[in-house]
Write a protein that holds these residues in place. Structure first.
Motif, PDB file in Angstrom:
ATOM      1  N   ARG A  23      -0.857  -2.240  -4.663  1.00 52.14           N
ATOM      2  CA  ARG A  23      -0.180  -3.308  -3.918  1.00 52.14           C
ATOM      3  C   ARG A  23      -1.161  -4.422  -3.607  1.00 52.14           C
ATOM      4  N   SER A 162      14.596  -6.228  -7.796  1.00 54.60           N
ATOM      5  CA  SER A 162      15.010  -5.769  -6.466  1.00 54.60           C
ATOM      6  C   SER A 162      13.903  -6.035  -5.450  1.00 54.60           C
ATOM      7  N   GLN A 163      14.310  -6.254  -4.215  1.00 52.89           N
ATOM      8  CA  GLN A 163      13.326  -6.505  -3.155  1.00 52.89           C
ATOM      9  C   GLN A 163      12.427  -5.285  -2.963  1.00 52.89           C
ATOM     10  N   GLU A 164      12.977  -4.109  -3.140  1.00 59.30           N
ATOM     11  CA  GLU A 164      12.186  -2.883  -3.007  1.00 59.30           C
ATOM     12  C   GLU A 164      11.059  -2.839  -4.049  1.00 59.30           C
ATOM     13  N   GLU A 165      11.383  -3.200  -5.291  1.00 53.46           N
ATOM     14  CA  GLU A 165      10.362  -3.246  -6.346  1.00 53.46           C
ATOM     15  C   GLU A 165       9.306  -4.301  -6.041  1.00 53.46           C
ATOM     16  N   ASP A 167       8.469  -5.574  -3.118  1.00 52.38           N
ATOM     17  CA  ASP A 167       7.664  -5.174  -1.965  1.00 52.38           C
ATOM     18  C   ASP A 167       6.658  -4.075  -2.313  1.00 52.38           C
ATOM     19  N   ALA A 168       6.978  -3.252  -3.302  1.00 50.28           N
ATOM     20  CA  ALA A 168       6.058  -2.185  -3.707  1.00 50.28           C
ATOM     21  C   ALA A 168       4.787  -2.749  -4.351  1.00 50.28           C
ATOM     22  N   GLN A 171       2.901  -7.756  -1.048  1.00 48.48           N
ATOM     23  CA  GLN A 171       3.250  -7.815   0.370  1.00 48.48           C
ATOM     24  C   GLN A 171       2.807  -9.152   0.948  1.00 48.48           C
TER      25      GLN A 171
END
Length: 192
Positions: A23, A162-165, A167-168, A171
């Protein structure tokens, strides 16, 4: 016309360590500084690029530095000459910094990775990041909404939708938190 458009890029040392953190942390002021750096090129109607660098770390890359190399630019692409890449590598290496992401612009709203983008990416290491800013960088979405985020996975660039991808891999953090609800007078009286 533009000689770099017709030839494959020659093998150059990558601008970053092959160790890629899971990240990368980006302070919002770096996003703003990138936008400001892109504005003259939006006005000129040409693509441009910058790089986000920070101290070398396998665990978490923290962006500290916006790098603007010397470029050849056209309305449809950009090219970082080998001498400019070497200059970046030397200057960053001397400070213990590595490039964690390339950020470049596209002329319109499309933020995918073109075959030209794939062939001229700053790194081929899995986990490397590439951001594509629409409309030559005209708008500054402080949350990166509308900016294409691509990660190098299994030898190819993949857009994270996707926002999840997203954010992973990336950040965003605030670089200034003003948590005062309001500023009130301190009760001092000026007797003059």
């Amino acid at each position: 016309m533009w000689p770099w458009l017709k030839r494959r890029p020659q093998a150059l040392p990558e601008l970053r360590s092959p160790r890629v953190p899971a990240r990368v942390v980006v302070p919002r002021h770096v996003v703003t500084a990138t936008h400001v750096a892109f504005l003259p090129y939006w006005q000129a109607g040409v693509e441009t690029a910058a790089f986000w660098a920070g101290p070398d770390s396998e665990e978490r890359g923290i962006i500290t530095t916006l790098v603007q190399p010397s470029l050849h630019q056209t309305p449809g692409n950009y090219h970082v000459p080998p001498a400019a890449r070497m200059q970046m590598a030397r200057r960053l290496g001397a400070q213990g910094l590595v490039v964690y992401a390339q950020v470049h612009t596209h002329p319109r709203a499309w933020v995918g990775h073109s075959s030209y983008d794939d062939a001229h990416a700053y790194s081929t290491a899995d986990g490397s990041l590439s951001l594509v800013w629409p409309d030559y960088g005209r708008a500054c979405p402080h949350d990166l909404e509308g900016i294409g985020l691509h990660v190098r996975l299994d030898g190819r660039w993949t857009e994270l939708v996707s926002q999840e991808e997203r954010d992973a891999h990336l950040q965003l953090v605030d670089d200034h938190l003003d948590l005062r609800f309001s500023i009130q007078a301190g009760g001092l009286h000026d007797d003059e």
